[in-house]
Design an enzyme around this catalytic site. Structure first.
Site, mmCIF file in Angstrom:
data_model
loop_
_atom_site.group_PDB
_atom_site.id
_atom_site.type_symbol
_atom_site.label_atom_id
_atom_site.label_comp_id
_atom_site.label_asym_id
_atom_site.label_seq_id
_atom_site.Cartn_x
_atom_site.Cartn_y
_atom_site.Cartn_z
ATOM 1 N N ASP A 117 -42.985 -14.166 -42.119
ATOM 2 C CA ASP A 117 -44.204 -14.059 -42.925
ATOM 3 C C ASP A 117 -45.040 -15.313 -42.659
ATOM 4 O O ASP A 117 -44.637 -16.192 -41.906
ATOM 5 C CB ASP A 117 -43.857 -13.870 -44.404
ATOM 6 N N ASP A 304 -39.546 -4.706 -46.156
ATOM 7 C CA ASP A 304 -38.654 -5.833 -46.434
ATOM 8 C C ASP A 304 -38.610 -5.978 -47.945
ATOM 9 O O ASP A 304 -39.581 -5.654 -48.623
ATOM 10 C CB ASP A 304 -39.192 -7.141 -45.841
ATOM 11 N N CYS A 342 -19.917 5.613 -49.648
ATOM 12 C CA CYS A 342 -20.272 4.476 -48.794
ATOM 13 C C CYS A 342 -19.079 4.076 -47.926
ATOM 14 O O CYS A 342 -17.945 4.036 -48.392
ATOM 15 C CB CYS A 342 -20.709 3.302 -49.660
ATOM 16 N N CYS A 344 -18.864 1.085 -46.302
ATOM 17 C CA CYS A 344 -18.902 -0.353 -46.027
ATOM 18 C C CYS A 344 -17.539 -0.993 -46.316
ATOM 19 O O CYS A 344 -16.675 -0.397 -46.971
ATOM 20 C CB CYS A 344 -20.012 -1.033 -46.831
ATOM 21 N N CYS A 347 -16.548 -1.110 -50.031
ATOM 22 C CA CYS A 347 -16.123 0.166 -50.611
ATOM 23 C C CYS A 347 -14.808 0.670 -50.016
ATOM 24 O O CYS A 347 -14.064 1.388 -50.679
ATOM 25 C CB CYS A 347 -17.230 1.207 -50.454
ATOM 26 N N HIS A 373 -22.327 -4.577 -49.592
ATOM 27 C CA HIS A 373 -22.510 -3.194 -50.029
ATOM 28 C C HIS A 373 -23.990 -2.822 -50.177
ATOM 29 O O HIS A 373 -24.430 -1.792 -49.674
ATOM 30 C CB HIS A 373 -21.778 -2.892 -51.337
HETATM 31 ZN ZN LIG Z 1 -20.290 0.123 -49.990
#
Ligand SMILES: [Zn+2]
Length: 412
Positions: A117, A304, A342, A344, A347, A373
């Protein structure tokens, strides 16, 4: 003396540089729209540090780090681009120090694209610590109280030293609500500043003068920013004049600052329609997962927001079934993962009960696991959006997504 543009090209890596109007610098940046579906666009842009598939979400790496995480993980989650904050990096460790380290990519060890930015938003947020005038924004550092002047030209110079792949122009960020007169005056100033930023970039590329700025990315692109508050006629005027200056892409600024959500969506809708179809559109600072989906539907390509990372550190987690506040006592003995849908690391390995324990105990890994996550949720949402556009099922996806994320517990 007239700069010899063509000779400069050889060593600079800048291809086909043109200095006559329209002042489009043909940098190492190109954008292609590959498919559209119900207003949503699937595309990709090329930068000196690789390709970014759009619609894209950019995790925020304020001080050269995405808070509470490692670039290894940000990369594994599939982020193709991150955002760096010029204000923070300029004050500490300093853009000149970073240039001496070979630029921001090399300094922080992230080899994929970076957008920076202009520093304007943070300066404007300093409230009583800053004064805005035509020349630029004078402000006092939040670190040591030292005084600085951020002009459009300096914003370009600093980002040239950082060597991001996409640099943003300095614009005036208006607070909400604003009167029409204030919004008009501010939008006009932003236009004058945008012109100065473009002139400065062209000058750096074509005739580096005294007080030479050592740029670290000769293929850096520059995006203009549309302002005008919530007044659509001012937004229209801003679009036309910003496009007339000519940039590699265009951002919509000054939204997600407290205006009603319907107002934001309608400004995004009308503004995006007016922007060139062949160039990327970036909605700055938004937003919630719902905002991403709703604004993709209105033709936005890039986003963003600090929300996934900041909220994670505060224990607020986004899931496919609504938001979870992990502090809540109801999770103390909940053996389920945060989000059963999820994949990830968090998780796959940990229960809500354990994550709540970490948070309550003030363990640093709470911030790390929660951030992993939330970023995964945001990046996965973008992936699902892109897939839906490919299969022409974006509208079904949108309806289903809005139904499921608003299905609460939402105890956040
Ligand atoms: Zn997750």
């Amino acid at each position: 003396m007239q700069p010899d543009v063509w000779e400069l090209e050889v060593g600079s890596g800048v291809r086909g540089l043109r200095v006559n109007t329209p002042t489009i610098l043909d940098v190492s940046f190109s954008f292609t729209v590959r498919a559209t579906d119900c207003g949503a666009r699937l595309g990709q842009f090329e930068t000196p540090h690789g390709t970014v598939h759009t619609p894209a979400f950019m995790p925020v790496g304020t001080q050269g780090a995405v808070k509470a995480t490692l670039f290894r993980d940000v990369e594994e989650l599939g982020a193709e681009i991150i955002l760096g904050n010029t204000y923070h990096l300029y004050l500490r460790p300093g853009d000149e120090l970073i240039a001496r380290r070979g630029g921001l990519h090399r300094f922080i060890g992230w080899s994929r694209p970076i957008l920076t930015d202009s520093g304007g938003f943070q300066v404007f947020s300093l409230a009583e610590r800053r004064v805005i005038r035509e020349e630029g924004a004078e402000f006092q550092s939040h670190l040591d109280g030292s005084r600085h002047l951020l002009t459009p030209e300096r914003a370009v110079d600093i980002q040239a030293r950082l060597g991001s792949d996409i640099a943003m122009v300095l614009d005036e960020c208006l607070s909400y609500p604003a009167t029409r007169d204030d919004a008009a005056a501010s939008m006009q100033r932003s236009l004058r500043w945008a012109g100065r930023c473009r002139d400065r970039l062209i000058m750096l590329r074509t005739s580096p003068g005294p007080g030479d700025v050592t740029g670290t990315n000769p293929g850096q692109a520059q995006f203009g920013i549309v302002q005008g508050g919530t007044f659509q006629d001012l937004r229209d005027e801003s679009v036309d004049a910003t496009v007339a200056i000519g940039f590699e892409g265009y951002a919509i600024g000054g939204l997600s600052v407290g205006e009603p959500i319907d107002t934001m969506y309608s400004v995004v809708d009308a503004t995006a329609r007016r922007l060139p179809e062949s160039q990327p559109r970036y909605l700055m600072g938004a937003g919630t997962p719902e905002d991403l989906v709703e604004c993709v539907a209105r033709g936005i390509d890039m986003f963003d927001c600090v929300m996934p990372t900041r909220n994670a550190r505060n224990g607020q987690l986004f899931t496919s079934e609504g938001r979870i506040n992990i502090k809540n006592a109801r999770y103390a003995e909940d053996d389920r993962p945060l989000d059963p849908r999820c994949g990830c690391y968090t998780c796959r390995h940990h229960s809500r009960a354990y994550l709540r324990h970490l948070y309550m105990a003030g363990e640093m890994s709470a911030g790390a696991l929660n951030t992993l996550h939330n970023l995964s949720f945001y990046l996965d949402t973008m992936r699902r959006i892109r897939d839906a556009i490919v299969f022409r099922t974006f509208n079904d996806f949108r309806q289903e997504f809005l139904r499921s994320v608003s299905r609460l517990p939402s105890d956040a």
